[in-house]
Design an enzyme around this catalytic site. Structure first.
Site, PDB file in Angstrom:
ATOM      1  N   ASN A 454       0.839  -1.199   0.000  1.00 11.87           N
ATOM      2  CA  ASN A 454       0.000   0.000   0.000  1.00 11.87           C
ATOM      3  C   ASN A 454       0.871   1.245   0.000  1.00 11.87           C
ATOM      4  O   ASN A 454       1.565   1.528   0.981  1.00 11.87           O
ATOM      5  CB  ASN A 454      -0.900   0.025   1.236  1.00 11.87           C
ATOM      6  CG  ASN A 454      -1.703   1.318   1.322  1.00 11.87           C
ATOM      7  OD1 ASN A 454      -2.653   1.504   0.579  1.00 11.87           O
ATOM      8  ND2 ASN A 454      -1.297   2.231   2.194  1.00 11.87           N
ATOM      9  N   GLU A 455       0.880   1.963  -1.111  1.00 12.87           N
ATOM     10  CA  GLU A 455       1.423   3.313  -1.281  1.00 12.87           C
ATOM     11  C   GLU A 455       2.941   3.408  -1.213  1.00 12.87           C
ATOM     12  O   GLU A 455       3.492   4.516  -1.304  1.00 12.87           O
ATOM     13  CB  GLU A 455       0.784   4.295  -0.284  1.00 12.87           C
ATOM     14  CG  GLU A 455      -0.710   4.441  -0.486  1.00 12.87           C
ATOM     15  CD  GLU A 455      -1.344   5.566   0.300  1.00 12.87           C
ATOM     16  OE1 GLU A 455      -2.465   5.970  -0.056  1.00 12.87           O
ATOM     17  OE2 GLU A 455      -0.720   6.018   1.277  1.00 12.87           O
ATOM     18  N   ASN A 456       3.661   2.295  -1.109  1.00 15.94           N
ATOM     19  CA  ASN A 456       5.114   2.392  -0.973  1.00 15.94           C
ATOM     20  C   ASN A 456       5.787   2.771  -2.292  1.00 15.94           C
ATOM     21  O   ASN A 456       6.775   3.520  -2.282  1.00 15.94           O
ATOM     22  CB  ASN A 456       5.677   1.074  -0.443  1.00 15.94           C
ATOM     23  CG  ASN A 456       5.189   0.780   0.962  1.00 15.94           C
ATOM     24  OD1 ASN A 456       4.622   1.651   1.630  1.00 15.94           O
ATOM     25  ND2 ASN A 456       5.367  -0.446   1.415  1.00 15.94           N
ATOM     26  N   SER A 500      -0.435  -0.661  -4.743  1.00 14.69           N
ATOM     27  CA  SER A 500      -1.580   0.225  -4.905  1.00 14.69           C
ATOM     28  C   SER A 500      -1.215   1.556  -4.276  1.00 14.69           C
ATOM     29  O   SER A 500      -0.960   1.607  -3.057  1.00 14.69           O
ATOM     30  CB  SER A 500      -2.820  -0.372  -4.238  1.00 14.69           C
ATOM     31  OG  SER A 500      -3.962   0.406  -4.482  1.00 14.69           O
TER      32      SER A 500
END
Length: 859
Positions: A454-456, A500
């Site tokens: 997530n978002e990395n 994502s």
């Protein structure tokens, strides 16, 4: 035959060593411990700490996460003649030392995986002592950070180095969660006695041939891949001879839906495969697309003796899933590429929500609670839940409920909002937990996508990481190498996506409209929610808007005197950076500044519902290019002002009712397009045709009527037409200029009716509308457990809400955000009331609220 013995009774808990802030009554206590459980819930049950969810208690309990804790137990043991006895720990949270009879059996450092230790030589006949000591996860993470070197990620909302330990990241605090760093035996702990061999891991790979049928496949196959572990000795030597201690002559048998097959396991082999064929199995579908048939799959390992050696069983479903990321039919990269989940050959528009752990203390979430929360999701027409990467691989009962309810599951691997080291000891733990959890979850037909993080990857591009990281590792190797390899080797039936948001390649910015999945957070953080309409992503995996919890939830948790939006307890239950300021900024273009805390509560809840309605209606109106909206978020882990639709006490907020409307399979919406106001009808019916074998039908044939009205009911313009909307598609119809053009935006609106669906379009923000003071007549009647409240409007009443919890905290209501025209009526049904109520009690604020009363005096 193997035997299992749970070791869940008789545990005690006490703090060990020295830690700042430990109260004397805790330092001297040996507390009865519940297993599975955690330190916080045990101390709470012993009345040694107050409820961490109340007021500002969270801050007073910070010492728990910085202390070391010891669980101790004793049990009797009688040798049972088995070749081997293992201690099986399904979940240890997190940095644990396991001792049996004073001898260290093993140490662990990962909450997300299980462990198995051979303890046959350490058990003694009679009384045995088992001790599990948990070192502080916070101190461990800080120490490893200091050894490996700091990496970016934690911020003012989440300052702890959660990226240096394999533990539920949101335990360390998030912009919706408290810092409550747990420790404990959080899953089952058991003894397993077995002889000969056992099934170490079973992986069913389910495949189907779709053929031409709609609900039944031409054929189904289950390839059962089984790993075998032996109780004694080793496999064959260089000459092919097997030690006499190794069990030989084993048979692997599998059965499903009347089909059975078996294979002989070569002597000493550590794996075997058996394939089953099922003729014309019924297909599993997400709800709204078809049924959810499940089949019992049984696997047995036998040596020919009665009862066999080991067995395994799960339910499986026959369905095909793909992730369509094909480029558009053009050579121009700017045109983009798809991001569409395809089930059984049918592209699905995902009407989704993100899922976070439902409690800071996961052992409090049992099968019934999972089922209730997922039922709330389905009741809101949600057909996909994304299990977010800062939480957990949830318990099997979560996925069982998703299988039964037809809710697709997008599963993140557990990496979120931080750079993660790829060095030892983290790297080994990451691969081990991934292999275990992929194998554990792959029987579930609801699981349709594995996602790397997530978002990395977004953070690598946009959050200033690159100069801070330099040439060090930050997690890229996990997302682009380790995890796709694990999925490919373990679960080849499902797609994997690296992150994502992610656009499909590191050569493109990860968070763009044209490719992959996108997160839209500038809207909440910086601008008005009308800016949702500036984007047309291929798939929106995160976007959201905050609102406070239900009034009864807020006042149960916060006891400020006086209660205010910015009183200390309320602010301690608002974890977003500048969260209240963002609520006020987002409210200002739409509603007057609230005059008191109750008006603040209603206005911000209503604004949350409006914001997500604007975003989802816009994205659904572009169905075909955009193929999914996954709102942040469906649930909360405690009472908090957050983006959730269902609050921490399980009460639906107005947003939940808005989602139920906007996620309806058939939607009519008005969209401002460059050519003018446009009515868009969306039909989520299944497509027909020979390609899918779906029979013709499902077309939405309706009359579309548009009226421009005054608030008093005068019709100033009228237009109607016949509209046909094919399944799985949209139809757009421009509203004629003479109807769509207002002469007085403060007193006019559009009423749009399509069959039994309708919507409205107002020409100005609520604060600029000349709403009439709301007037209505009420009738209240009781019929057994249901109380009915009928509201008959004498004026236009917009977004009428009945807050049943203001009558009784145990009560709920069936509907909310109902707009009534003068002369119309609506009946609300209240359940859960523990007393009778009358018209005087129900008749106005705070029970009945509407948009009108945000700008007009109290009734």
């Amino acid at each position: 035959m193997s035997q299992w013995r749970e070791l869940h009774e008789g545990w005690t808990l006490q703090v060990v060593g020295e830690a700042d802030g430990v109260p004397p009554e805790v330092a001297d206590a040996a507390v009865p411990a519940t297993v599975p459980g955690c330190v916080h819930t045990d101390l709470l049950a012993a009345d040694l700490i107050p409820d961490p969810y109340l007021d500002r208690v969270e801050y007073d309990l910070a010492w728990i996460g910085r202390a070391d804790w010891r669980y101790a137990n004793s049990f009797d043991w009688t040798p049972d003649g088995s070749d081997r006895v293992d201690l099986v720990c399904d979940g240890l949270d997190t940095v644990a030392s396991v001792e049996l009879n004073g001898e260290v059996v093993a140490t662990t450092q990962n909450m997300h995986r299980s462990y198995r230790f051979d303890v046959g030589g350490r058990l003694r006949e009679g009384r045995n002592e088992l001790v599990v000591t948990f070192a502080s996860a916070q101190r461990y993470a800080e120490q490893l950070r200091d050894e490996l070197g700091d990496l970016p990620g934690p911020n003012s909302a989440t300052p702890e180095p959660f990226n240096f330990i394999r533990k539920m990241a949101c335990n360390f605090g998030w912009d919706w969660g408290p810092v409550l760093v747990t420790a404990g035996i959080w899953k089952s702990i058991r003894l397993h006695s077995w002889s000969g061999a056992r099934l170490a891991r079973v992986r069913p790979v389910v495949e189907v041939d779709l053929g031409e049928g709609r609900d039944v496949a031409t054929a189904g196959r289950v390839r059962v891949l089984a790993d075998v572990e032996y109780a004694k000795a080793a496999p064959a030597d260089a000459d092919g001879d097997v030690s006499g201690d190794v069990k030989s002559g084993l048979t692997l048998t599998a059965s499903v839906s009347g089909s059975q097959a078996e294979v002989a396991v070569p002597a000493g082999a550590t794996s075997a495969e058996v394939e089953l064929s099922v003729e014309s199995p019924r297909l599993w579908w997400p709800h709204g697309h078809g049924e959810q048939p499940l089949y019992d799959l049984a696997v047995e390992l036998s040596d020919g003796s009665e009862g066999g050696l080991d067995s395994w069983s799960r339910r499986v479903g026959f369905r095909q899933v793909e992730l369509d990321t094909e480029p558009d039919d053009t050579a121009d990269d700017e045109a983009g590429s798809a991001f569409t989940i395809v089930v059984n050959g049918v592209p699905v528009f995902a009407r989704g929500a993100n899922w976070i752990p439902d409690d800071c203390f996961p052992t409090r979430v049992d099968a019934d609670r999972y089922r209730a929360r997922l039922q709330q999701a389905r009741d809101a027409h949600i057909d996909l839940l994304r299990v977010w990467g800062g939480g957990l691989y949830e318990q099997d009962t979560f996925y069982d409920a998703a299988d039964e309810l037809g809710i697709l599951v997008w599963q993140d691997f557990l990496f979120a909002c931080a750079a993660y080291p790829e060095e030892s000891p983290i790297a080994e733990e990451v691969e081990a937990e991934a292999r275990e959890n992929v194998a554990r979850l792959m029987p579930h037909p609801s699981l349709v996508l594995w996602n790397g993080n997530n978002e990395n990857i977004w953070a690598w591009f946009d959050w200033g990481w690159q100069p801070r990281v330099g040439d060090r590792t930050w997690g890229e190797g996990y997302y682009l190498d380790v995890l796709p390899r694990v999925v490919g080797e373990t679960d080849p039936s499902r797609p994997y996506w690296p992150g994502s948001p992610y656009s499909g390649t590191m050569g493109r910015h990860p968070n763009i409209d044209e490719h992959g999945c996108k997160h839209v957070w500038d809207v909440w953080n910086q601008v008005d929610y009308s800016v949702y309409r500036d984007y047309v992503p291929r798939f929106v995996a995160e976007f959201g808007w905050q609102g406070p919890p239900a009034w009864s939830t807020l006042t149960r948790a916060v006891h400020d005197e006086p209660l205010a939006a910015d009183s200390p307890g309320v602010l301690s239950h608002q974890k977003a950076t500048d969260g209240n300021a963002k609520l006020a900024r987002g409210l200002a273009p739409h509603f007057p500044e609230p005059g008191n805390v109750e008006d603040w509560h209603w206005s911000t809840q209503l604004n949350q519902a409006r914001a997500l309605t604007v975003g989802i209606e816009h994205y659904r109106s572009h169905r075909g290019r955009c193929m999914g909206t996954v709102v942040w978020q469906i649930n909360d882990c405690w009472p908090v002002t957050s983006w959730a639709a269902v609050d921490g006490d399980a009460r639906p907020k107005p947003l939940w009712y808005a989602l139920r409307k906007v996620y309806d399979p058939r939607l009519v919406t008005v969209q401002p397009r460059p050519e003018g106001l446009t009515a868009v009808l969306v039909n989520e019916g299944l497509p027909g045709g020979a390609a899918t074998g779906v029979p013709a039908g499902g077309v939405w044939q309706t009359n579309l009527a548009v009226e421009r009205r005054t608030f008093t009911g005068e019709v100033l313009g009228h237009w109607s037409t016949s509209v046909s909307v094919d399944p799985a598609s949209t139809t757009s119809v421009r509203v004629p200029v003479d109807v769509a053009t207002t002469t007085d935006p403060s007193r006019e609106y559009l009423l749009v009716v399509a069959g039994d669906r309708r919507t409205t379009w107002f020409f100005a923000a609520d604060k600029d509308l000349a709403y009439p003071a709301p007037e209505w007549d009420l009738e209240v009647s009781a019929d057994g457990p249901v109380t009915r409240v009928t509201v008959s409007a004498r004026t236009l009443v917009r977004d009428l809400a009945l807050f049943a919890d203001r009558l009784d905290p145990a009560a709920g209501v069936d509907d909310m955000l109902v707009t009534l025209l003068p002369g119309e009526s609506h009946t609300f049904e209240i359940t859960g009331l523990t007393r009778q109520v009358d018209v005087a009690e129900v008749g106005g604020r705070p029970v009945l609220r509407c948009a009108n009363d945000t700008v007009t005096p109290a009734k």
